[in-house]
Design an enzyme around this catalytic site. Structure first.
Site, short mmCIF file in Angstrom:
data_model
loop_
_atom_site.label_atom_id
_atom_site.label_comp_id
_atom_site.label_asym_id
_atom_site.label_seq_id
_atom_site.Cartn_x
_atom_site.Cartn_y
_atom_site.Cartn_z
N LYS A 134 6.31 20.77 -26.59
CA LYS A 134 5.41 22.08 -26.92
C LYS A 134 5.51 22.72 -25.71
O LYS A 134 5.00 22.05 -24.40
CB LYS A 134 4.36 21.76 -27.69
CG LYS A 134 3.27 23.26 -27.87
CD LYS A 134 2.11 22.37 -28.73
CE LYS A 134 1.07 23.68 -28.68
NZ LYS A 134 -0.02 23.16 -29.38
N ASP A 157 -1.12 17.37 -31.64
CA ASP A 157 -0.70 17.86 -30.33
C ASP A 157 -1.42 17.59 -29.17
O ASP A 157 -2.67 17.86 -29.02
CB ASP A 157 -0.71 19.42 -30.61
CG ASP A 157 0.04 20.13 -31.66
OD1 ASP A 157 0.53 19.37 -32.64
OD2 ASP A 157 0.40 21.33 -31.48
N LYS A 190 8.09 23.31 -30.12
CA LYS A 190 7.07 24.23 -30.66
C LYS A 190 6.88 25.10 -29.46
O LYS A 190 6.48 24.72 -28.15
CB LYS A 190 6.00 23.40 -31.10
CG LYS A 190 4.80 24.32 -31.44
CD LYS A 190 3.34 23.60 -31.85
CE LYS A 190 2.24 24.39 -32.20
NZ LYS A 190 1.14 23.76 -32.57
#
Length: 225
Positions: free
Chosen positions: A158, A94, A187
């Protein structure tokens, strides 16, 4: 909306990113993930080896964060961090975008930064999520950042680090879904503390949830099973 506890658990990256996290806290997070069979455990890069070992024998992924939480490290640093994390056992990366370059209109720099990390990640068959930090962006910038994430070759976009002024919002997830289309993954992370909030994110279009309150939410879900 109603999912079983087991179904909801597979949306969750069970998260322990606190700077003061001790080995004991990390091990507790791993034990909770194993108990509920979450999608992954998300931790800072220092803990990747320990978590990867702790998850042996499960299908739970080890997830870590890169250029976190500000995104303003060099691309070379992000690539190095990524390669080291994968070598240590990370399955999912991430990364935080270069927020300043996005806000300054330097889309090419943002795309190139994402692509370099995507290539390092995919070279080893791993998954890349790109954190755009919505709370610092206008709606136009959120849309642009989401589209640059797709162009850069990532797997997910995300919402948030959870370390800035606010976390995930359902309206942002909807905006991101419009930007990336029906098939690209999203996400939602930061500030998801209840079952209702988790469902709101999924209904808005989230495929994965970054949650530190996983146990509380999954226990709520169990009462509805």
């Amino acid at each position: 909306m109603k999912l079983t506890q087991a179904q909801l658990a597979k949306y969750m990256d069970h998260t322990m990113l606190k700077p003061e996290a001790t080995a004991e806290m990390i091990d507790k997070t791993v034990a909770e993930a194993r108990k509920y069979n979450t999608a992954s455990v998300c931790i800072n890069p220092y803990w990747v080896k320990r978590v990867h070992k702790g998850l042996e024998g499960t299908d739970i992924n080890t997830c870590t964060v890169i250029g976190f939480p500000l995104g303003a490290t060099s691309t070379a640093s992000k690539v190095f961090e990524t390669k080291q994390a994968i070598e240590d056992g990370a399955d999912e990366i991430d990364m935080v975008i270069n927020i300043g370059e996005l806000k300054g209109g330097n889309d090419q720099a943002v795309e190139d930064d994402i692509r370099a990390v995507a290539e390092a990640t995919h070279e080893k068959g791993k998954l890349l999520k790109v954190i755009i930090e919505n709370c610092l962006l206008t709606d136009e910038e959120k849309t642009r950042a989401s589209k640059l994430t797709v162009k850069g070759g990532a797997d997910f976009v995300k919402t948030s680090t959870g370390f800035s002024t606010s976390g995930a919002k359902a309206e942002d997830v909807k905006l991101m879904r419009e930007a990336v289309g029906p098939d690209f993954k999203i996400k939602a992370a930061g500030g998801i503390h209840s079952l209702d909030e988790a469902y709101a994110m999924i209904e808005a279009g989230a495929n994965r949830l970054g949650v530190s309150a996983s146990v509380k939410i999954l226990e709520e879900a169990a009462k509805q099973d």
